[in-house]
Design a protein around this motif. Structure first.
Motif, PDB file in Angstrom:
ATOM      1  N   UNK A 228      -8.361   3.727  -1.337  1.00 12.29           N
ATOM      2  CA  UNK A 228      -8.292   4.595  -2.507  1.00 12.29           C
ATOM      3  C   UNK A 228      -9.016   5.914  -2.264  1.00 12.29           C
ATOM      4  N   UNK A 229     -10.212   5.819  -1.654  1.00  9.14           N
ATOM      5  CA  UNK A 229     -10.975   7.032  -1.355  1.00  9.14           C
ATOM      6  C   UNK A 229     -10.234   7.921  -0.365  1.00  9.14           C
ATOM      7  N   UNK A 230      -9.667   7.321   0.664  1.00 10.45           N
ATOM      8  CA  UNK A 230      -8.916   8.094   1.644  1.00 10.45           C
ATOM      9  C   UNK A 230      -7.712   8.782   1.008  1.00 10.45           C
ATOM     10  N   UNK A 231      -7.057   8.055   0.120  1.00  3.71           N
ATOM     11  CA  UNK A 231      -5.888   8.630  -0.549  1.00  3.71           C
ATOM     12  C   UNK A 231      -6.292   9.787  -1.441  1.00  3.71           C
ATOM     13  N   UNK A 232      -7.481   9.665  -2.073  1.00  3.12           N
ATOM     14  CA  UNK A 232      -7.939  10.739  -2.957  1.00  3.12           C
ATOM     15  C   UNK A 232      -8.269  12.001  -2.176  1.00  3.12           C
ATOM     16  N   UNK A 233      -8.741  11.874  -0.945  1.00  2.00           N
ATOM     17  CA  UNK A 233      -9.102  13.028  -0.127  1.00  2.00           C
ATOM     18  C   UNK A 233      -7.885  13.663   0.534  1.00  2.00           C
TER      19      UNK A 233
ATOM     20  N   UNK B  69     -11.651  -6.242  -1.485  1.00  2.00           N
ATOM     21  CA  UNK B  69     -11.998  -5.194  -2.441  1.00  2.00           C
ATOM     22  C   UNK B  69     -12.544  -3.963  -1.737  1.00  2.00           C
ATOM     23  N   UNK B  70     -13.356  -4.197  -0.672  1.00  2.00           N
ATOM     24  CA  UNK B  70     -13.890  -3.072   0.091  1.00  2.00           C
ATOM     25  C   UNK B  70     -12.804  -2.278   0.777  1.00  2.00           C
ATOM     26  N   UNK B  71     -11.848  -2.979   1.394  1.00  2.00           N
ATOM     27  CA  UNK B  71     -10.742  -2.290   2.055  1.00  2.00           C
ATOM     28  C   UNK B  71      -9.883  -1.534   1.051  1.00  2.00           C
ATOM     29  N   UNK B  72      -9.678  -2.131  -0.114  1.00  2.00           N
ATOM     30  CA  UNK B  72      -8.882  -1.460  -1.143  1.00  2.00           C
ATOM     31  C   UNK B  72      -9.580  -0.193  -1.632  1.00  2.00           C
ATOM     32  N   UNK B  73     -10.909  -0.257  -1.804  1.00  2.00           N
ATOM     33  CA  UNK B  73     -11.666   0.916  -2.242  1.00  2.00           C
ATOM     34  C   UNK B  73     -11.608   2.019  -1.189  1.00  2.00           C
ATOM     35  N   UNK B  74     -11.716   1.641   0.088  1.00  2.57           N
ATOM     36  CA  UNK B  74     -11.662   2.630   1.158  1.00  2.57           C
ATOM     37  C   UNK B  74     -10.306   3.323   1.187  1.00  2.57           C
TER      38      UNK B  74
END
Length: 265
Positions: A212-217, A205-210
């Motif tokens: 997602x954040x990278x993709x958003x930036x 879940x942590x890797x997936x969230x990271x």
């Protein structure tokens, strides 16, 4: 478990001169060829010899009972068809005679004397293991079929088995080679295994969230760079067009002057 299955018109088991079990009957219709009252025998059931090995469990017993009842070894037409593999003993409502026979588990790979160490003992230290398994097999047959159509001999006794094989049809079933592997039961997880599983889920879940954040930036930065690049390209293109227009204008001016000079000396 190992079984020898024979399609029979009649079969019987005798112990100490007394018939203890029998299946089948004789049809007294006259045959056309003999033109006499010679009895005409028709298939009436199954004689099944059963051998139990030291490795057999309730799974093998239940598998064999189900397999035996489902075998398509009888013709569909009871009156006229001699061959055919369309009906089971259940479909035809025939009888079954089972006889325990430990000699089916004999090992003949070495020497000429049968080795019976592979047969389950009928009276082991812990109880009548083979006897109980054989009786459980019979009860399973009676439960899945009809109790009044399942007969047996006498376990552990010297028996005189008589039969008339129809066909002849003889089949061999062996759970060691024919039965599918028994399903494995799932063991409950320990507290340590559960914690490791939770840690793995949290890490995923942590890797997936990271990600997602990278993709958003990344799209925002990419858009700004794209806009800047487009502006620079547009500026370069505009300057080039102006320069080309000025050059073209000078060329036209020179051409015009030359034409005027030639026309009016």
């Amino acid at each position: 478990m190992r079984a020898v299955i024979q399609r029979v018109t009649q079969a019987s088991v005798t112990v100490d001169g007394k018939v203890i079990s029998k299946i089948g009957r004789v049809d007294a219709r006259p045959t056309i060829l003999a033109q006499t009252l010679t009895p005409l025998c028709l298939p009436e059931g199954i004689l099944c010899l059963i051998g139990i090995s030291t490795t057999d469990t309730a799974y093998e017993s239940q598998w064999l009972a189900t397999k035996l009842l489902g075998l398509k070894i009888f013709p569909e037409d009871k009156e006229g068809e001699a061959w055919g593999w369309k009906s089971s003993v259940v479909d035809a409502q025939y009888e079954i005679l089972c006889v325990s026979q430990f000699t089916l588990q004999a090992n003949l790979r070495k020497g000429s004397k049968p080795d019976f160490h592979g047969a389950k003992a009928k009276q082991p230290p812990g109880g009548d293991d083979a006897r109980h398994m054989y009786h459980d097999f019979l009860e399973d047959l009676r439960t899945k079929y009809q109790a009044d159509k399942v007969f047996d001999g006498q376990f552990g006794a010297m028996m005189d088995v008589q039969l008339t094989n129809d066909g002849p049809v003889t089949l061999i079933l062996d759970s060691a080679t024919d039965a599918p592997a028994p399903p494995k039961s799932k063991q409950p997880l320990t507290a340590e295994q559960k914690q490791r599983a939770r840690d793995k889920v949290a890490a995923r879940q942590g890797r997936a969230k990271q990600r997602t954040d990278d993709s958003a930036m990344m799209p925002a930065n990419g858009t700004e760079q794209a806009k800047a690049g487009s502006t620079a390209v547009a500026a370069i293109s505009q300057e080039k067009l102006i320069s080309e227009a000025e050059q073209k204008s000078r060329e036209l001016s020179e051409t015009f002057k030359l034409a005027m000079t030639e026309s009016y000396p």
